[in-house]
Design an enzyme around this catalytic site. Sequence first.
Site, mmCIF file in Angstrom:
data_model
loop_
_atom_site.group_PDB
_atom_site.id
_atom_site.type_symbol
_atom_site.label_atom_id
_atom_site.label_comp_id
_atom_site.label_asym_id
_atom_site.label_seq_id
_atom_site.Cartn_x
_atom_site.Cartn_y
_atom_site.Cartn_z
ATOM 1 N N ASP A 89 0.821 -1.229 0.000
ATOM 2 C CA ASP A 89 0.000 0.000 0.000
ATOM 3 C C ASP A 89 0.845 1.265 0.000
ATOM 4 O OD1 ASP A 89 -2.134 -1.780 0.398
ATOM 5 O OD2 ASP A 89 -1.907 -1.624 2.568
ATOM 6 N N HIS A 134 -4.064 -2.003 -6.285
ATOM 7 C CA HIS A 134 -3.325 -0.767 -6.544
ATOM 8 C C HIS A 134 -4.341 0.305 -6.931
ATOM 9 C CE1 HIS A 134 0.603 -3.078 -7.631
ATOM 10 N NE2 HIS A 134 0.231 -3.210 -6.372
#
Length: 448
Positions: free
Chosen positions: A35, A63
Amino acid sequence: MLSLLCLINETAERVDIMSEIKDNVMAIVGANWGDEGKGKITDIKAQMADVVVRFQGGSNAGHTILNEYGKFALHQLPSGIFGRGVVNVIGNGCALNLEYLEKEMGTVTYIVPDMQFNLMIDQRVSLVLPHHIMLDALEEERRGDRQFGSTKAGIAPFYSEKYIKESIQFSEIFDGERLKERLKHLYDKVNLTLEHLYKAPAVDYMDVYDYLMKYKPFAEQYMGDSFAFLHKAWKEGKKILLEGQLGALRDPSFGIYPYVTSSHTVAGFASVGAGLPPYAINCIMAVTKAYSSCVGAGPFVTEWFDEQAEELRKRGGDAGEYGATTGRPRRVGPFDAVATRYGAMCQGATELAMTGIDVLAYMSEIPVCVAYEVDGKHLTDFPTGAQLDRAKPVYEMLPGFKEDIRHIRNFDDLPENAKNYVRFIEKQVGLPITLLSNGPKRDEIVNL
Ligand code: GDP
């Protein structure tokens, strides 16, 4: 041991990120727990790439990309999918779930109706099957309060099966009777586990065969020999981006074992999972956030709790720090230089991209963890096991910059304290920051 700190000095060379990709084959990977904002960075670099490759992982992480079309959480699709003329490859090292991929492509098409998917899926990638997802959920349930925090996308059972040489490769769905035989053999064993270990119903292998046949027409238009394709592209000097999922600290060898994922998240594996010679990769960009965030269980030394965490979580990411795949609140805290330096070393990073510096604008003082205290000693090398569990952060406080910086596009225009923060992190990690992101949108970039 030669310290990475020797490799840069105060005047670390900076590059204009909107210029060409410097080298032909670049890996964009996570320095931390995932992340970090790799999707945004890859989306930017993909504007200048010929090929973008996913080399590991599956639908277990996402993503986030915000571009002219809208907001997307890409799970299996490579982040170059919106780049004009870019060939996007799902490499052999990934975990391919055809059902989820079809849905993901449907979601993109819903927002961008004339979307052209320039996608090649490697013929050798293995398939995630419904029993992997069942086993993932059953095992988490069995573990009770010792759960890993799995996203239940079937990833751990999938990779276990791949490495005991029983999984089904993509090209095998075109093999008719041979496929039936392979499935029969596979489910003889899977059913023993389902019925006897988990007391769950058995699976009929012919149902799985029918399931795969349902996705065959969708899948066959994308199947290719990406190994041959990538070698050719590389020899022709095409610009290739290798896109990692999660981060170094989730790597099964280097990460916070056992709170790791089941495929290698380090750039070294890109050579295997994409199919290129190791020496082809000449640039490795490790992405890190200006603070720390982590989804899932495991040691997280700089973790903040209660209101302090809530404040940072609320201000982080594009709409708060919540998982792109699960929506779970992410654990958050200050930047951890010990973990990031180690993560960047695991990646073999040649440079850093830092995202989310805008998020820190509310802090009067910005803490950076520069060492871990373990049993009264200060450690600057990332520890393992019980030592890591006991580690307490040692913070250095930097003055905050206390102003909105999302509109700023040039490093020189940043407040002095924001510039100092960037320089401090470069020194701590021992690598130049060559790309600085100050907002979730594609154009929110500070030219260095
Ligand atoms: P990835 O898996 O590494 O691509 O990261 P995720 O997409 O899961 O999470 C990154 C989050 O940070 C997303 O919400 C992005 O939109 C957001 N993001 C990326 N860069 C920046 C930035 O510079 N500033 C802010 N505020 N958010 C960012």
